[in-house]
Scaffold this active site. Structure first.
Site, PDB file in Angstrom:
ATOM      1  CB  THR A 195      -0.947   0.019   1.224  1.00 43.89           C
ATOM      2  OG1 THR A 195      -0.194  -0.269   2.410  1.00 43.89           O
ATOM      3  CG2 THR A 195      -2.060  -1.001   1.077  1.00 43.89           C
ATOM      4  CB  SER A 196       3.021   3.159   1.229  1.00 45.73           C
ATOM      5  OG  SER A 196       3.712   4.378   0.993  1.00 45.73           O
ATOM      6  CB  SER A 197       6.586   1.381  -2.536  1.00 47.73           C
ATOM      7  OG  SER A 197       6.173   2.101  -3.687  1.00 47.73           O
TER       8      SER A 197
END
Length: 376
Positions: free
Chosen positions: A90-92
């Site tokens: 969900t994030s990077s």
């Protein structure tokens, strides 16, 4: 950590010598924005702790690859080595080469004001600030922790852009010259067009496709542009802490049930998670198909699911002719066959290079030769 030589080397690998983004990449301490991250292993997602192994931290941070920082709702900053999250990323911290690619497609010039959609780790925001100055950069993310952590790390790096926690597809603060998105959308949010002046430009990818859309705002409130002859895929925008849970019961049915229609396949099984262009064309015909690809020895299985109850499963053993099972209101594998037949007939798919017209409400109309499509 002596990060400066590593950042210079990274800049040398991901930018042209004359690129205006070369110096910002060289001046940005990427490791500071990703002290911990997730690495996918045979046992699932495993936590990587940068300060515990500084050499591995530096090697990862200054490589041209994406570092996943959050899986489901569990950020690496809050995890323990025993955690094995099972959700979707969900994030990077997007791979730097792709950050540069999207910034270049946005055609940002010195003096522009920019909205960075998808703050994530804050690394891309820092690169923007390094070139333009903090006062010209706004960054937005749906996740409170992401904007908080990014803000702290940006401050430590000497930047103080305007950070917003909120839904990037909703109302936006102010007017900016450029919008560049490190997440995907479909269609273009109307609020993005409202936030651009006539002549302002946006660069984004379209959900579940490899299509990069660039478009310039027109005086009628819409925009004109094209699908670039290039490829990129990003996580889609979300409205909560995680994406909606996948229907595991539906996946199991698709994996094991006999189809309402069972036929030999016309073409070999494809891994549509990797075959970006074919998947993108299929997405134009039937948006939001969920894809799975499984390999067990010499057996390859492709599964497609849709929320309307449609499903397909193709199984190919040792290079033989695949057998396809299909059920539900639509025949998803037949649609895929249409895409592959078009490719064979025309020698290419029409997506990349298509002209794009975006209506004020965000609807995208594509045209290339005799082919056209609408994205709503």
């Amino acid at each position: 950590m002596d990060w400066t030589p590593r950042a210079y080397d990274l800049a040398d690998r991901v930018t042209r010598p004359d690129s205006p983004w070369r110096a910002p990449i060289a001046a940005t301490p990427r490791h500071a924005f990703v002290p911990r991250w997730w690495r996918y292993t045979a046992d699932g997602w495993a936590l990587q702790d940068g300060p515990a192994d500084e050499e591995a931290w530096a090697a990862a941070a200054y490589s041209d690859r994406t570092l996943v920082t959050q899986v489901g709702s569990l950020h690496a900053d809050h995890a323990t080595p025993a955690d094995r999250p099972t959700g979707r990323p969900t994030s990077s911290s997007t791979l730097p080469g792709l950050v540069v690619q999207m910034l270049e497609y946005a055609a940002i010039t010195d003096g522009d004001t920019v909205l960075d959609v998808g703050t994530g780790s804050g690394y891309g925001t820092a690169v923007l600030c390094s070139r333009l100055g903090s006062g010209r950069v706004t960054s937005i993310d749906i996740d409170t922790y992401l904007t908080k952590a990014a803000g702290e790390r940006l401050t430590e790096a000497g930047h103080q852009p305007y950070l917003v926690t909120g839904d990037a597809t909703g109302p936006l603060p102010g007017v900016v010259d450029r919008i560049v998105a490190m997440v995907s959308v479909r269609p273009v949010p109307a609020s993005w067009l409202e936030a651009l002046p006539t002549g302002g430009r946006l660069a984004t990818t379209l959900t579940n496709t490899s299509m990069i859309l660039t478009a310039t705002k027109t005086d009628d409130g819409g925009a004109v542009g094209r699908i670039e002859r290039d490829w990129a895929m990003f996580m889609t925008t979300r409205t909560g802490a995680d994406y909606p849970a996948r229907d595991q019961a539906a996946l199991e049915r698709a994996r094991t049930a006999d189809g309402e229609v069972v036929t030999p396949a016309r073409y070999p099984v494809l891994d549509l998670l990797e075959t970006w262009e074919v998947r993108s064309m299929l997405e134009m015909m039937a948006p939001d198909i969920e894809h799975h690809h499984e390999v067990d020895g010499d057996t390859r299985t492709a599964i497609m699911l849709h929320a309307d109850g449609s499903w397909a499963r193709a199984v190919q053993v040792a290079g033989g002719q695949p057998i396809v099972h299909q059920g539900g209101p639509r025949r998803l594998w037949d649609l895929l066959d249409e895409v592959r037949a078009y490719w064979l007939q025309h020698g290419q798919l029409p997506l990349h290079g298509a002209l794009a017209r975006v209506s004020p409400d965000g609807t995208i109309r594509l045209r290339r030769g005799q082919w056209s499509a609408s994205i709503t």
